[in-house]
Enzyme design. Structure first.
Site, PDB file in Angstrom:
ATOM      1  N   TYR A   1      -5.620  11.056   3.817  1.00 50.17           N
ATOM      2  CA  TYR A   1      -4.223  11.190   3.422  1.00 50.17           C
ATOM      3  C   TYR A   1      -4.129  11.900   2.067  1.00 50.17           C
ATOM      4  O   TYR A   1      -5.133  12.309   1.496  1.00 50.17           O
ATOM      5  CB  TYR A   1      -3.544   9.822   3.454  1.00 50.17           C
ATOM      6  CG  TYR A   1      -3.547   9.244   4.856  1.00 50.17           C
ATOM      7  CD1 TYR A   1      -2.957   9.939   5.915  1.00 50.17           C
ATOM      8  CD2 TYR A   1      -4.192   8.050   5.151  1.00 50.17           C
ATOM      9  CE1 TYR A   1      -2.992   9.454   7.210  1.00 50.17           C
ATOM     10  CE2 TYR A   1      -4.234   7.547   6.455  1.00 50.17           C
ATOM     11  CZ  TYR A   1      -3.632   8.261   7.471  1.00 50.17           C
ATOM     12  OH  TYR A   1      -3.682   7.779   8.761  1.00 50.17           O
TER      13      TYR A   1
ATOM     14  N   GLY B   1      -9.474  -5.847   9.326  1.00 50.09           N
ATOM     15  CA  GLY B   1      -8.341  -5.189   9.948  1.00 50.09           C
ATOM     16  C   GLY B   1      -8.048  -5.704  11.337  1.00 50.09           C
ATOM     17  O   GLY B   1      -7.228  -6.598  11.531  1.00 50.09           O
ATOM     18  N   ARG B   2      -8.735  -5.137  12.332  1.00 55.20           N
ATOM     19  CA  ARG B   2      -8.405  -5.458  13.726  1.00 55.20           C
ATOM     20  C   ARG B   2      -8.502  -6.947  14.036  1.00 55.20           C
ATOM     21  O   ARG B   2      -7.729  -7.474  14.841  1.00 55.20           O
ATOM     22  CB  ARG B   2      -9.307  -4.650  14.667  1.00 55.20           C
ATOM     23  CG  ARG B   2      -8.919  -3.185  14.775  1.00 55.20           C
ATOM     24  CD  ARG B   2      -9.954  -2.397  15.551  1.00 55.20           C
ATOM     25  NE  ARG B   2     -11.231  -2.393  14.848  1.00 55.20           N
ATOM     26  CZ  ARG B   2     -12.399  -2.139  15.426  1.00 55.20           C
ATOM     27  NH1 ARG B   2     -12.451  -1.896  16.716  1.00 55.20           N
ATOM     28  NH2 ARG B   2     -13.512  -2.133  14.721  1.00 55.20           N
TER      29      ARG B   2
ATOM     30  N   GLN C   1       0.841  -1.192   0.000  1.00 53.11           N
ATOM     31  CA  GLN C   1       0.000   0.000   0.000  1.00 53.11           C
ATOM     32  C   GLN C   1       0.883   1.251   0.000  1.00 53.11           C
ATOM     33  O   GLN C   1       1.657   1.477   0.930  1.00 53.11           O
ATOM     34  CB  GLN C   1      -0.928   0.030   1.211  1.00 53.11           C
ATOM     35  CG  GLN C   1      -1.935   1.185   1.123  1.00 53.11           C
ATOM     36  CD  GLN C   1      -2.715   1.395   2.399  1.00 53.11           C
ATOM     37  OE1 GLN C   1      -2.156   1.801   3.404  1.00 53.11           O
ATOM     38  NE2 GLN C   1      -4.013   1.125   2.360  1.00 53.11           N
TER      39      GLN C   1
END
Length: 361
Positions: A174, A317-318, A95
Site C-alpha cells: 500500500y 488474523g484468520r 489502522q
C-alpha cells in the site's frame, strides 16, 4: 518467560495479554454500524484490537465497502465501536490505510489512482468491474506532503472517535510501502533514490501522527518480504532498507513495530522472498518500543516466539475470524475452530462475521 496470558505494558496502556487481533478487511462497513459494534466487541478479549484497514480518503479499491475515517459519519460510527470495546475491557487502535497505486479509477469516478511513480503493480483484480481487470498505471504523486496531511487528519479523526492509538499501514504494497520499495519508487527527488529518501514518506507520517497522539500511542506495520501487491526488493536492498527504517522508528520511541513474515499464498506473482524478520530484533529497544510479529502463526509457533523472547506479542488474523474468543482459547490451550467459510470472508452480513461460536458455546 512470557506467554499468551502475560500482560504487556504498551506505552501508557496495559495489555491484558499478548494476543493481538490483526487488521482484517471484511468489506462490510463503509460506515461502521451495529454489526461492526458486535463484531469488534465479540473480540474484546484480545490484548489489543487493530481495526481493519481504515481509508484516509475515498478510494476505488477492490473492497467497495471497506471503512474509512474521512467523514463525520464514519467518526461517529467508529466511536460506537470504540465505546463498546472499552465497555468490555478492551483496547483498540485504528489502522490508517491508503492503497495508493492499487486503487482503480473506474471505482472512483474517473479520478486517477496514485503512487510514488507511474509504475503499475502486476496482478490484482477488481471483482466489481466487468472482466475483473488488474491494476493500472498510477499517476505519480506531485506533492507527497498532501498525503502526509491526509494521514495526520485521519489520526485527528481517530482521536475524536476515542481510539487508544493508531497504526500506520506501511506494508502489503500500500501507499507508504510503495514509497519504501525501490521497485515501485523510481523518484529522483527527495522522496526517492537513496534509502533515506525512500523512507522519508513513512517517517514523516509517523512524526505527524505522533504529534496528534503522542509517540507512545502510535504503531507501524511493515512487511519486508514483500510479495503481496507485487512488492519486493533484492535481499541486500531489503536488509539495508529495513534496518534503516526500523532504527529510525525505534529512535522515535513509538509504541510498537509490527513486522509480518513472508506469506507465499499472498504472493501470486512471486515477487517476494522469505526474509528472516527476527534479524532486526536487536534494533528494537523493548523498554519503549514493543516488537509484534504477524502472518500465519498458530498456537505452537506463537507460544515458542513468546517463550524465547523473540517478540513481545503475536498478531493473529484468520484465526480471529472463526474464533471470536481466540485470546481465551490460546491462553487456556483450548481447541481452535479452523473451519471457516472463505465465501463469507469479504462482504455480506452477519453470516461468517458475527455468527461464529465461542469455545463455551
Amino acid at each position: 518467560m512470557s506467554s499468551f496470558k502475560s500482560p504487556l505494558k504498551l506505552g501508557p496502556l496495559e495489555l491484558k495479554n499478548r494476543v493481538i487481533m490483526a487488521s482484517l478487511t471484511r468489506d462490510r462497513n463503509l460506515v461502521p454500524g451495529e454489526l461492526q459494534v458486535k463484531y469488534y466487541t465479540q473480540r474484546a478479549g484480545a490484548g489489543l484490537i487493530l481495526t481493519e484497514g481504515t481509508l484516509i480518503e475515498q478510494l476505488g479499491s477492490e473492497w467497495s465497502e471497506a471503512p474509512g475515517i474521512y467523514t463525520d459519519e464514519q467518526v461517529a460510527g467508529w466511536k460506537k465501536v470504540v465505546d463498546s470495546v472499552h465497555d468490555h475491557n478492551g483496547l483498540i487502535f485504528c489502522q490508517l490505510w491508503h492503497i495508493g497505486r492499487v486503487a482503480h479509477p473506474l471505482l472512483q469516478n474517473g479520478r486517477s489512482n496514485v503512487g510514488p511513480s507511474a509504475i503499475a503493480a502486476k496482478g490484482g483484480k477488481f471483482r466489481q468491474l466487468e472482466g475483473k481487470p488488474g491494476y493500472v498505471t498510477p499517476e505519480a504523486i506531485d506533492d507527497p506532503e498532501h498525503y502526509i496531511a491526509l494521514y495526520k487528519r485521519a489520526a485527528e479523526r481517530a482521536k475524536e472517535a476515542g481510539f487508544d492509538g493508531v497504526e500506520l499501514h506501511s506494508a502489503n504494497g500500500y501507499l507508504s510501502h510503495q514509497f519504501i520499495d525501490n521497485t515501485s519508487n523510481h523518484r529522483t527527488d527527495q522522496w526517492g533514490g537513496s534509502i533515506e529518501n525512500r523512507c522519508r514518506f513513512p517517517l514523516r507520517i509517523i512524526d505527524e501522527i505522533c504529534g496528534v497522539y503522542g509517540n507512545d500511542r502510535v504503531g507501524i506495520k511493515l512487511s519486508p518480504g514483500g510479495g503481496y501487491n507485487d512488492m519486493g526488493m533484492s535481499p541486500k536492498d531489503t536488509n539495508e532498507t529495513y534496518a534503516y527504517i526500523i532504527k529510525e522508528v525505534n529512535a522515535r520511541q513509538i509504541a510498537y513495530i509490527q513486522i509480518t513474515r513472508y506469506w507465499a499464498l499472498g504472493d501470486p506473482v512471486k515477487r517476494g522472498a522469505d526474509v528472516d524478520i527476527f534479524q532486526w530484533r536487536g534494533l528494537i529497544d523493548s523498554k519503549h518500543t514493543k516488537f509484534f510479529v504477524n502472518a500465519d502463526y498458530d498456537y505452537e509457533q506463537g507460544a515458542k516466539v513468546l517463550e524465547a523472547n523473540l517478540a513481545d506479542a503475536v498478531v493473529f488474523g484468520r484465526l480471529y475470524i472463526s474464533n471470536p474468543d481466540l485470546a481465551e482459547r490460546l491462553i487456556n490451550n483450548q481447541k481452535l475452530n479452523t473451519n471457516f467459510d472463505f465465501k463469507t470472508f469479504y462482504g455480506g452480513n452477519e453470516k461468517g462475521y458475527t455468527d461464529y461460536p465461542t469455545y463455551k458455546q
